[in-house]
Scaffold this motif. Sequence first.
Motif, PDB file in Angstrom:
ATOM      1  N   MET A   1     -33.640 -32.080   1.546  1.00  0.00           N
ATOM      2  CA  MET A   1     -34.039 -30.713   1.893  1.00  0.00           C
ATOM      3  C   MET A   1     -34.840 -30.083   0.750  1.00  0.00           C
ATOM      4  N   LEU A   2     -35.840 -29.296   1.119  1.00  0.00           N
ATOM      5  CA  LEU A   2     -36.631 -28.597   0.119  1.00  0.00           C
ATOM      6  C   LEU A   2     -35.854 -27.393  -0.400  1.00  0.00           C
ATOM      7  N   THR A   3     -36.120 -27.022  -1.645  1.00  0.00           N
ATOM      8  CA  THR A   3     -35.524 -25.802  -2.176  1.00  0.00           C
ATOM      9  C   THR A   3     -36.147 -24.592  -1.477  1.00  0.00           C
ATOM     10  N   GLN A   4     -35.496 -23.438  -1.613  1.00  0.00           N
ATOM     11  CA  GLN A   4     -35.990 -22.205  -1.004  1.00  0.00           C
ATOM     12  C   GLN A   4     -37.413 -21.892  -1.494  1.00  0.00           C
ATOM     13  N   GLU A   5     -37.645 -22.072  -2.801  1.00  0.00           N
ATOM     14  CA  GLU A   5     -38.952 -21.758  -3.378  1.00  0.00           C
ATOM     15  C   GLU A   5     -40.038 -22.685  -2.843  1.00  0.00           C
ATOM     16  N   ARG A   6     -39.731 -23.985  -2.747  1.00  0.00           N
ATOM     17  CA  ARG A   6     -40.738 -24.939  -2.258  1.00  0.00           C
ATOM     18  C   ARG A   6     -41.012 -24.735  -0.772  1.00  0.00           C
ATOM     19  N   GLU A   7     -39.973 -24.462  -0.006  1.00  0.00           N
ATOM     20  CA  GLU A   7     -40.192 -24.228   1.422  1.00  0.00           C
ATOM     21  C   GLU A   7     -41.088 -23.017   1.636  1.00  0.00           C
ATOM     22  N   LEU A   8     -40.826 -21.941   0.901  1.00  0.00           N
ATOM     23  CA  LEU A   8     -41.648 -20.743   1.036  1.00  0.00           C
ATOM     24  C   LEU A   8     -43.081 -21.019   0.602  1.00  0.00           C
ATOM     25  N   ARG A   9     -43.243 -21.831  -0.437  1.00  0.00           N
ATOM     26  CA  ARG A   9     -44.586 -22.175  -0.913  1.00  0.00           C
ATOM     27  C   ARG A   9     -45.373 -22.914   0.170  1.00  0.00           C
ATOM     28  N   TYR A  10     -44.716 -23.865   0.835  1.00  0.00           N
ATOM     29  CA  TYR A  10     -45.405 -24.619   1.876  1.00  0.00           C
ATOM     30  C   TYR A  10     -45.651 -23.764   3.123  1.00  0.00           C
ATOM     31  N   LEU A  11     -44.742 -22.836   3.399  1.00  0.00           N
ATOM     32  CA  LEU A  11     -44.984 -21.897   4.495  1.00  0.00           C
ATOM     33  C   LEU A  11     -46.224 -21.055   4.220  1.00  0.00           C
ATOM     34  N   LYS A  12     -46.392 -20.641   2.986  1.00  0.00           N
ATOM     35  CA  LYS A  12     -47.578 -19.875   2.604  1.00  0.00           C
ATOM     36  C   LYS A  12     -48.843 -20.699   2.823  1.00  0.00           C
ATOM     37  N   VAL A  13     -48.790 -21.991   2.471  1.00  0.00           N
ATOM     38  CA  VAL A  13     -49.944 -22.880   2.672  1.00  0.00           C
ATOM     39  C   VAL A  13     -50.280 -22.981   4.156  1.00  0.00           C
ATOM     40  N   ILE A  14     -49.265 -23.151   4.995  1.00  0.00           N
ATOM     41  CA  ILE A  14     -49.480 -23.296   6.437  1.00  0.00           C
ATOM     42  C   ILE A  14     -50.108 -22.035   7.031  1.00  0.00           C
ATOM     43  N   PHE A  15     -49.572 -20.871   6.678  1.00  0.00           N
ATOM     44  CA  PHE A  15     -50.140 -19.624   7.178  1.00  0.00           C
ATOM     45  C   PHE A  15     -51.569 -19.440   6.676  1.00  0.00           C
ATOM     46  N   PHE A  16     -51.809 -19.769   5.412  1.00  0.00           N
ATOM     47  CA  PHE A  16     -53.142 -19.628   4.820  1.00  0.00           C
ATOM     48  C   PHE A  16     -54.160 -20.503   5.545  1.00  0.00           C
ATOM     49  N   VAL A  17     -53.837 -21.777   5.723  1.00  0.00           N
ATOM     50  CA  VAL A  17     -54.771 -22.712   6.366  1.00  0.00           C
ATOM     51  C   VAL A  17     -54.986 -22.343   7.834  1.00  0.00           C
ATOM     52  N   PHE A  18     -53.945 -21.852   8.489  1.00  0.00           N
ATOM     53  CA  PHE A  18     -54.065 -21.402   9.878  1.00  0.00           C
ATOM     54  C   PHE A  18     -55.110 -20.286   9.981  1.00  0.00           C
ATOM     55  N   GLY A  19     -54.984 -19.265   9.131  1.00  0.00           N
ATOM     56  CA  GLY A  19     -55.957 -18.184   9.131  1.00  0.00           C
ATOM     57  C   GLY A  19     -57.349 -18.662   8.743  1.00  0.00           C
ATOM     58  N   PHE A  20     -57.409 -19.543   7.761  1.00  0.00           N
ATOM     59  CA  PHE A  20     -58.689 -20.085   7.281  1.00  0.00           C
ATOM     60  C   PHE A  20     -59.442 -20.802   8.401  1.00  0.00           C
ATOM     61  N   THR A  21     -58.702 -21.508   9.250  1.00  0.00           N
ATOM     62  CA  THR A  21     -59.329 -22.313  10.309  1.00  0.00           C
ATOM     63  C   THR A  21     -59.769 -21.468  11.494  1.00  0.00           C
ATOM     64  N   ILE A  22     -58.855 -20.713  12.068  1.00  0.00           N
ATOM     65  CA  ILE A  22     -59.181 -20.043  13.330  1.00  0.00           C
ATOM     66  C   ILE A  22     -60.124 -18.862  13.153  1.00  0.00           C
ATOM     67  N   MET A  23     -60.224 -18.327  11.937  1.00  0.00           N
ATOM     68  CA  MET A  23     -61.127 -17.198  11.708  1.00  0.00           C
ATOM     69  C   MET A  23     -62.485 -17.636  11.166  1.00  0.00           C
ATOM     70  N   SER A  24     -62.678 -18.921  10.958  1.00  0.00           N
ATOM     71  CA  SER A  24     -63.904 -19.411  10.318  1.00  0.00           C
ATOM     72  C   SER A  24     -65.163 -19.134  11.131  1.00  0.00           C
ATOM     73  N   TRP A  25     -65.028 -19.067  12.459  1.00  0.00           N
ATOM     74  CA  TRP A  25     -66.229 -18.896  13.274  1.00  0.00           C
ATOM     75  C   TRP A  25     -66.521 -17.445  13.620  1.00  0.00           C
ATOM     76  N   LEU A  26     -65.608 -16.519  13.368  1.00  0.00           N
ATOM     77  CA  LEU A  26     -65.821 -15.126  13.739  1.00  0.00           C
ATOM     78  C   LEU A  26     -67.038 -14.495  13.069  1.00  0.00           C
ATOM     79  N   PRO A  27     -67.254 -14.699  11.743  1.00  0.00           N
ATOM     80  CA  PRO A  27     -68.447 -14.114  11.135  1.00  0.00           C
ATOM     81  C   PRO A  27     -69.756 -14.686  11.690  1.00  0.00           C
ATOM     82  N   ARG A  28     -69.671 -15.821  12.397  1.00  0.00           N
ATOM     83  CA  ARG A  28     -70.876 -16.442  12.958  1.00  0.00           C
ATOM     84  C   ARG A  28     -70.982 -16.229  14.470  1.00  0.00           C
TER      85      ARG A  28
END
Length: 392
Positions: A1-28
Amino acid sequence: MLTQERELRYLKVIFFVFGFTIMSWLPRFPEVKAHLEVSNGEFGSLLSLGAIGNIFALLTVGHLVHKYGAKLIMQTAFFTLASSIIVLSHTSSSFIFVIFLIFFCVGISAFHISINSQGFSFQDRNKKQVITLLSGYWSSGALLTSIIAGILVDLVSIELHIASVAIFSLIVMFRTISIMKPNLVKSNENPESNLKLRETFKGFNFDMLLSAGLLCAIMLEFAVGDWSAILVKEDFGVLSGIHTLPFILFTLSMIIGRLSFHKLLDRFSMQKLAKVAAIISGSSFLIGIAAVSAIGTKSHLLTIVILSISFSCAGMGSSFLAPSMMNAANSRSRFPASVVIGQIGVVNICLVFVVRWVIAWTAEATSLSIALCIPGFMLLLVPYFSKVFKSA
C-alpha cells in the motif's frame, strides 16, 4: 500500500494530466470551428450533443467502478477520451465530429467519476478534505495546456499538437494508475457496492436545490471554455496567441482559489463564502463583457486588459463553488460516492445541455457578448441556493 503522502501525490498527477488532456483543444476551437465550416449556433449545438455520452456514462459508470474497481474503468475511460480527441482535431465532417464527441464525453464522465470516487475514498480513509485541492490541480493542467496552445497556435498544426498531447498523456496516465493500483477503489469494497442498478434508479433523488445551485455555479466555466477564444479572436479581432490570455487568467485564478480555499474555510462558513464569491464572480464577468462591448474593436490592447481583469475576478470567485457543491451532494446522499457523482451529474448534464443550446443560439441571433451574459447572471443566483451547505 502507498503511504498517504504518496497516494495524494499520485492523485494530484492524475487530476493534473486529466485537465491537461481534455482542455488542450479548447484554445484552438476557432480552428475546429473553421474545419467544420459551421456558424456559432451550429458549433454550439454540436458541442451540446456531447451530453449524450456524458449521460450514458454517468448512469452506468458509478456501478461499474464498484463492481469492477477503479483501475479498469480509469484506463478504459482515458484511452477512450485520448483516442477520441485525436479524431476530433482532425475531422472536417460534422457527422464524424458528433460521433467521436459522444465517445469523448463518455470517456470524460467515466474518468471523472472514477477519479472523484478515488478522491472521496482518500477523504474517508484519511479524514482530510482534498476534493477542492485536487480540482485545483485539474485546473493547473488546464492552465498549462492553454499556455502551450497559445504558443503553438501559429507554429504547429492542431492535428500534430493534439495528437502529441493525447499520446504523451496516455503514457503518463497508464503508468500512474498502475503505480496507484494497491490504493485504488477495489471491486465490491463496501457493502453498498452491491446495490443493483434498478435499486439506484428506484432511489434516484432529484435534489432540486443542489442541482439548480450547481448549474448556476458551473455554467460560467463551461461557457468560458466553449466561447472565450472565439469571442476574443473573432468578435474583437485580437491576434492569435494573445486571444487565449483571458482564458488562461481565468484558469489561473481558479487554481489559486481552489488551492487556497481551505484557508478561507477556517475563517468563514461555506454558506457565506458561496454568497460573496458568486456575487463578485458574476458581477465582474458582466461588467467586463459590457465594457469591451462598449469599446468594440477600437483598441485590442484595452480589450485584452479589461477581459483579463474581468475573467481573473470571475475565475477566482467561482473557483470553489462547484467542488464544494459536489461535497455537499455526497454528504446529503446515502449512496456510494461514485453513484452520487453519477446521479447529480446526470441531472446537471441535462440542464447544461439546455443552457448550452440557449447560449449558442442566442449568440447566433444576437452576439456572443450578449449570449455570455447568461452564465454571468446565473452566477448571481447562487446565493439563493447556498442553503445546501447548511446540511452538508
